[in-house]
Design a protein around this motif. Structure first.
Motif, PDB file in Angstrom:
ATOM      1  N   GLY A  67       4.287  74.070  10.858  1.00  0.00           N
ATOM      2  CA  GLY A  67       3.622  73.784  12.336  1.00  0.00           C
ATOM      3  C   GLY A  67       3.823  72.196  12.555  1.00  0.00           C
ATOM      4  N   VAL A  68       3.534  71.512  11.508  1.00  0.00           N
ATOM      5  CA  VAL A  68       3.595  69.890  11.790  1.00  0.00           C
ATOM      6  C   VAL A  68       4.939  69.290  11.870  1.00  0.00           C
ATOM      7  CG1 VAL A  68       3.025  67.760  10.567  1.00  0.00           C
ATOM      8  CG2 VAL A  68       1.246  69.774  10.363  1.00  0.00           C
ATOM      9  N   VAL A  69       5.922  70.171  11.248  1.00  0.00           N
ATOM     10  CA  VAL A  69       7.249  69.664  11.145  1.00  0.00           C
ATOM     11  C   VAL A  69       7.721  69.764  12.625  1.00  0.00           C
ATOM     12  CG1 VAL A  69       9.567  70.105  10.532  1.00  0.00           C
ATOM     13  CG2 VAL A  69       7.448  69.748   8.726  1.00  0.00           C
ATOM     14  N   ILE A  70       7.428  71.157  13.219  1.00  0.00           N
ATOM     15  CA  ILE A  70       7.940  71.448  14.325  1.00  0.00           C
ATOM     16  C   ILE A  70       7.323  70.405  15.535  1.00  0.00           C
ATOM     17  CG2 ILE A  70       7.874  73.227  16.347  1.00  0.00           C
ATOM     18  CD1 ILE A  70       8.142  75.205  13.845  1.00  0.00           C
ATOM     19  N   ALA A  71       5.930  70.375  15.357  1.00  0.00           N
ATOM     20  CA  ALA A  71       5.150  69.559  16.281  1.00  0.00           C
ATOM     21  C   ALA A  71       5.985  67.957  16.238  1.00  0.00           C
ATOM     22  CB  ALA A  71       3.983  69.115  16.135  1.00  0.00           C
ATOM     23  N   LEU A  72       6.340  67.501  15.159  1.00  0.00           N
ATOM     24  CA  LEU A  72       7.168  66.339  15.157  1.00  0.00           C
ATOM     25  C   LEU A  72       8.561  66.197  15.789  1.00  0.00           C
ATOM     26  CD1 LEU A  72       7.617  63.297  13.925  1.00  0.00           C
ATOM     27  CD2 LEU A  72       8.524  64.400  11.865  1.00  0.00           C
ATOM     28  N   ALA A  73       9.173  67.371  15.375  1.00  0.00           N
ATOM     29  CA  ALA A  73      10.460  67.780  15.917  1.00  0.00           C
ATOM     30  C   ALA A  73      10.619  67.733  17.469  1.00  0.00           C
ATOM     31  CB  ALA A  73      11.161  69.013  15.369  1.00  0.00           C
ATOM     32  N   VAL A  74       9.496  68.111  18.331  1.00  0.00           N
ATOM     33  CA  VAL A  74       9.570  68.432  19.568  1.00  0.00           C
ATOM     34  C   VAL A  74       8.824  67.320  20.113  1.00  0.00           C
ATOM     35  CG1 VAL A  74       9.767  70.839  19.459  1.00  0.00           C
ATOM     36  CG2 VAL A  74       7.581  69.935  19.547  1.00  0.00           C
ATOM     37  N   SER A  75       8.186  66.289  19.676  1.00  0.00           N
ATOM     38  CA  SER A  75       7.291  65.345  20.284  1.00  0.00           C
ATOM     39  C   SER A  75       7.887  64.557  21.404  1.00  0.00           C
ATOM     40  CB  SER A  75       6.986  64.314  19.166  1.00  0.00           C
ATOM     41  OG  SER A  75       8.125  63.595  18.574  1.00  0.00           O
ATOM     42  N   LEU A  76       9.290  64.425  21.273  1.00  0.00           N
ATOM     43  CA  LEU A  76       9.976  63.591  22.072  1.00  0.00           C
ATOM     44  C   LEU A  76      10.774  64.496  23.158  1.00  0.00           C
ATOM     45  CD1 LEU A  76      11.801  60.997  20.081  1.00  0.00           C
ATOM     46  CD2 LEU A  76       9.802  60.445  21.430  1.00  0.00           C
ATOM     47  N   ALA A  77      10.587  65.639  23.227  1.00  0.00           N
ATOM     48  CA  ALA A  77      11.164  66.653  24.068  1.00  0.00           C
ATOM     49  C   ALA A  77      10.705  66.425  25.617  1.00  0.00           C
ATOM     50  CB  ALA A  77      11.048  68.119  23.673  1.00  0.00           C
ATOM     51  N   PRO A  78       9.431  66.503  25.887  1.00  0.00           N
ATOM     52  CA  PRO A  78       9.120  66.064  27.259  1.00  0.00           C
ATOM     53  C   PRO A  78       9.801  64.977  28.085  1.00  0.00           C
ATOM     54  CG  PRO A  78       7.192  66.821  26.195  1.00  0.00           C
ATOM     55  CD  PRO A  78       8.473  66.436  25.108  1.00  0.00           C
ATOM     56  N   ILE A  79       9.732  63.824  27.224  1.00  0.00           N
ATOM     57  CA  ILE A  79      10.289  62.473  27.841  1.00  0.00           C
ATOM     58  C   ILE A  79      11.765  62.723  27.859  1.00  0.00           C
ATOM     59  CG2 ILE A  79      10.563  60.142  27.331  1.00  0.00           C
ATOM     60  CD1 ILE A  79       8.041  60.573  25.194  1.00  0.00           C
ATOM     61  N   ILE A  80      12.413  63.253  27.012  1.00  0.00           N
ATOM     62  CA  ILE A  80      13.748  63.400  27.272  1.00  0.00           C
ATOM     63  C   ILE A  80      14.392  64.407  28.347  1.00  0.00           C
ATOM     64  CG2 ILE A  80      16.139  64.310  25.806  1.00  0.00           C
ATOM     65  CD1 ILE A  80      14.757  63.466  23.364  1.00  0.00           C
ATOM     66  N   ILE A  81      13.633  65.336  28.274  1.00  0.00           N
ATOM     67  CA  ILE A  81      13.816  66.496  29.500  1.00  0.00           C
ATOM     68  C   ILE A  81      13.651  65.736  30.902  1.00  0.00           C
ATOM     69  CG2 ILE A  81      11.903  67.605  29.729  1.00  0.00           C
ATOM     70  CD1 ILE A  81      13.392  70.289  29.966  1.00  0.00           C
ATOM     71  N   THR A  82      12.602  64.820  30.951  1.00  0.00           N
ATOM     72  CA  THR A  82      12.435  64.264  32.115  1.00  0.00           C
ATOM     73  C   THR A  82      13.352  62.905  32.552  1.00  0.00           C
ATOM     74  OG1 THR A  82       9.966  64.722  32.037  1.00  0.00           O
ATOM     75  CG2 THR A  82      10.515  63.101  33.547  1.00  0.00           C
ATOM     76  N   ASN A  83      13.762  62.471  31.482  1.00  0.00           N
ATOM     77  CA  ASN A  83      14.539  61.084  31.933  1.00  0.00           C
ATOM     78  C   ASN A  83      16.178  61.363  31.825  1.00  0.00           C
ATOM     79  OD1 ASN A  83      12.388  59.566  31.767  1.00  0.00           O
ATOM     80  ND2 ASN A  83      12.615  58.579  29.657  1.00  0.00           N
ATOM     81  N   GLU A  84      16.400  62.332  31.149  1.00  0.00           N
ATOM     82  CA  GLU A  84      18.018  62.698  30.977  1.00  0.00           C
ATOM     83  C   GLU A  84      18.423  63.748  31.542  1.00  0.00           C
ATOM     84  OE1 GLU A  84      18.945  62.382  26.774  1.00  0.00           O
ATOM     85  OE2 GLU A  84      17.855  60.678  26.544  1.00  0.00           O
ATOM     86  N   LYS A  85      17.486  64.655  32.322  1.00  0.00           N
ATOM     87  CA  LYS A  85      18.000  65.889  33.072  1.00  0.00           C
ATOM     88  C   LYS A  85      18.683  66.706  32.295  1.00  0.00           C
ATOM     89  CE  LYS A  85      15.712  63.515  36.304  1.00  0.00           C
ATOM     90  NZ  LYS A  85      14.308  63.934  36.814  1.00  0.00           N
ATOM     91  N   ILE A  86      18.553  67.075  31.269  1.00  0.00           N
ATOM     92  CA  ILE A  86      19.485  67.981  30.494  1.00  0.00           C
ATOM     93  C   ILE A  86      18.517  69.158  30.365  1.00  0.00           C
ATOM     94  CG2 ILE A  86      20.433  66.000  29.321  1.00  0.00           C
ATOM     95  CD1 ILE A  86      18.765  66.589  26.823  1.00  0.00           C
ATOM     96  N   GLY A  87      19.045  70.371  29.741  1.00  0.00           N
ATOM     97  CA  GLY A  87      18.384  71.602  29.234  1.00  0.00           C
ATOM     98  C   GLY A  87      17.477  71.505  28.586  1.00  0.00           C
ATOM     99  N   ILE A  88      16.415  72.499  28.276  1.00  0.00           N
ATOM    100  CA  ILE A  88      15.516  72.637  27.337  1.00  0.00           C
ATOM    101  C   ILE A  88      15.743  72.632  26.047  1.00  0.00           C
ATOM    102  CG2 ILE A  88      13.513  74.106  26.921  1.00  0.00           C
ATOM    103  CD1 ILE A  88      13.318  75.214  29.822  1.00  0.00           C
ATOM    104  N   PHE A  89      16.605  73.404  25.620  1.00  0.00           N
ATOM    105  CA  PHE A  89      16.970  73.618  24.206  1.00  0.00           C
ATOM    106  C   PHE A  89      17.930  72.152  23.858  1.00  0.00           C
ATOM    107  CE2 PHE A  89      16.209  77.901  25.262  1.00  0.00           C
ATOM    108  CZ  PHE A  89      15.287  78.260  24.130  1.00  0.00           C
ATOM    109  N   ALA A  90      18.775  71.806  24.826  1.00  0.00           N
ATOM    110  CA  ALA A  90      19.174  70.422  24.126  1.00  0.00           C
ATOM    111  C   ALA A  90      18.169  69.320  24.028  1.00  0.00           C
ATOM    112  CB  ALA A  90      20.339  70.057  25.717  1.00  0.00           C
TER     113      ALA A  90
END
Length: 251
Positions: A154-177
């Motif tokens: 769970g901790v590893v996954i939380a680390l892995a997805v920590s930047l996902a909201p920023i990336i999806i907002t700034n770079e306009k890419i898909g969710i899984f990307a």
């Protein structure tokens, strides 16, 4: 110039200081949404009281853990517990999506030299909220599954997805990307992200311990205060991660 934690902390606290009124209002609004939805969906207090009494009796009589306690509950009590968990998750999800979307919009606008009111910031964030909500739901589900299996995944996954909201907002890419890109960046910069996440968790735990003293006397007020303070801390972490992503992107 290397990216250091001191630079990120300094920039994050400067942003928090300069935008404190907007951040506090956004944190309070998100907290109110979460608490109000909980109150609306859990209007019937009698089942909740019976569940609380049953849980207290089971815990005090045998000192058993949560898993064993749930197994000994009646089917009706398990359904009530499931309903409470679903409502709490749904309410928290909506509040978090507004907090994340509003914060990211605020950071972007301020970095571009635009200073708008909170309602204008929320208006700018509205188009991004559906995708951000789906991303937040998927990330939350992955983290919860990891924590249920064992704490470390769970901790590893939380680390892995920590930047996902920023990336999806700034770079306009898909969710899984966005999740994939987040994992790549997060693991490459683990020395900068992990200490910030540990500090974030520690502060939230400290807030919970302090606010728990007044929960018994003013539960709704305590919930609002707790959620608001947690939101402010989460906003600070989000600003930290946003600044990190910006510096990495400009390299």
């Amino acid at each position: 110039m290397p990216i250091t934690a001191n630079i990120l902390h300094r920039d994050s606290f400067n942003f928090l200081k300069n935008q404190l009124p907007s951040i506090l209002l956004l944190a309070l609004l998100s907290a109110l949404i979460t608490v109000i939805l909980n109150q609306i969906f859990l209007l019937d207090a009698e089942p909740l009281n019976s569940l609380e009494i049953a849980s207290r009796d089971l815990t005090s009589s045998s000192g058993m853990g949560i898993k064993e306690m749930v197994q000994l509950m009646t089917p009706e009590q398990q359904i009530i517990l499931l309903k409470i968990s679903a409502v709490a998750t749904f309410s928290a999800l909506l509040g978090n999506v507004l907090l994340i979307g509003g914060t990211l919009a605020l950071i972007t606008l301020v970095s571009q030299g635009n200073y708008l009111s909170l309602w204008q910031v929320i208006g700018v964030a509205l188009p991004t909220l559906p995708r951000l909500g789906l991303l937040t739901f998927i990330c939350t589900l992955l983290v919860q599954c990891g924590l249920a299996l064992f704490i470390v995944p769970g901790v590893v996954i939380a680390l892995a997805v920590s930047l996902a909201p920023i990336i999806i907002t700034n770079e306009k890419i898909g969710i899984f990307a966005a999740i994939k890109a987040s994992a790549t960046l997060a693991f490459a910069n683990i020395r900068l992200i992990v200490p910030a996440m540990i500090l974030w968790f520690s502060v939230k735990l400290l807030i919970l311990l302090i606010i728990s003293k007044i929960i018994l006397y003013f539960p709704v007020v305590a919930d609002i205060i707790l959620s608001t303070l947690n939101n402010v801390v989460s906003t600070l972490l989000l600003v930290y991660l946003f600044r990190l992503h910006m510096l990495l992107h400009n390299r």
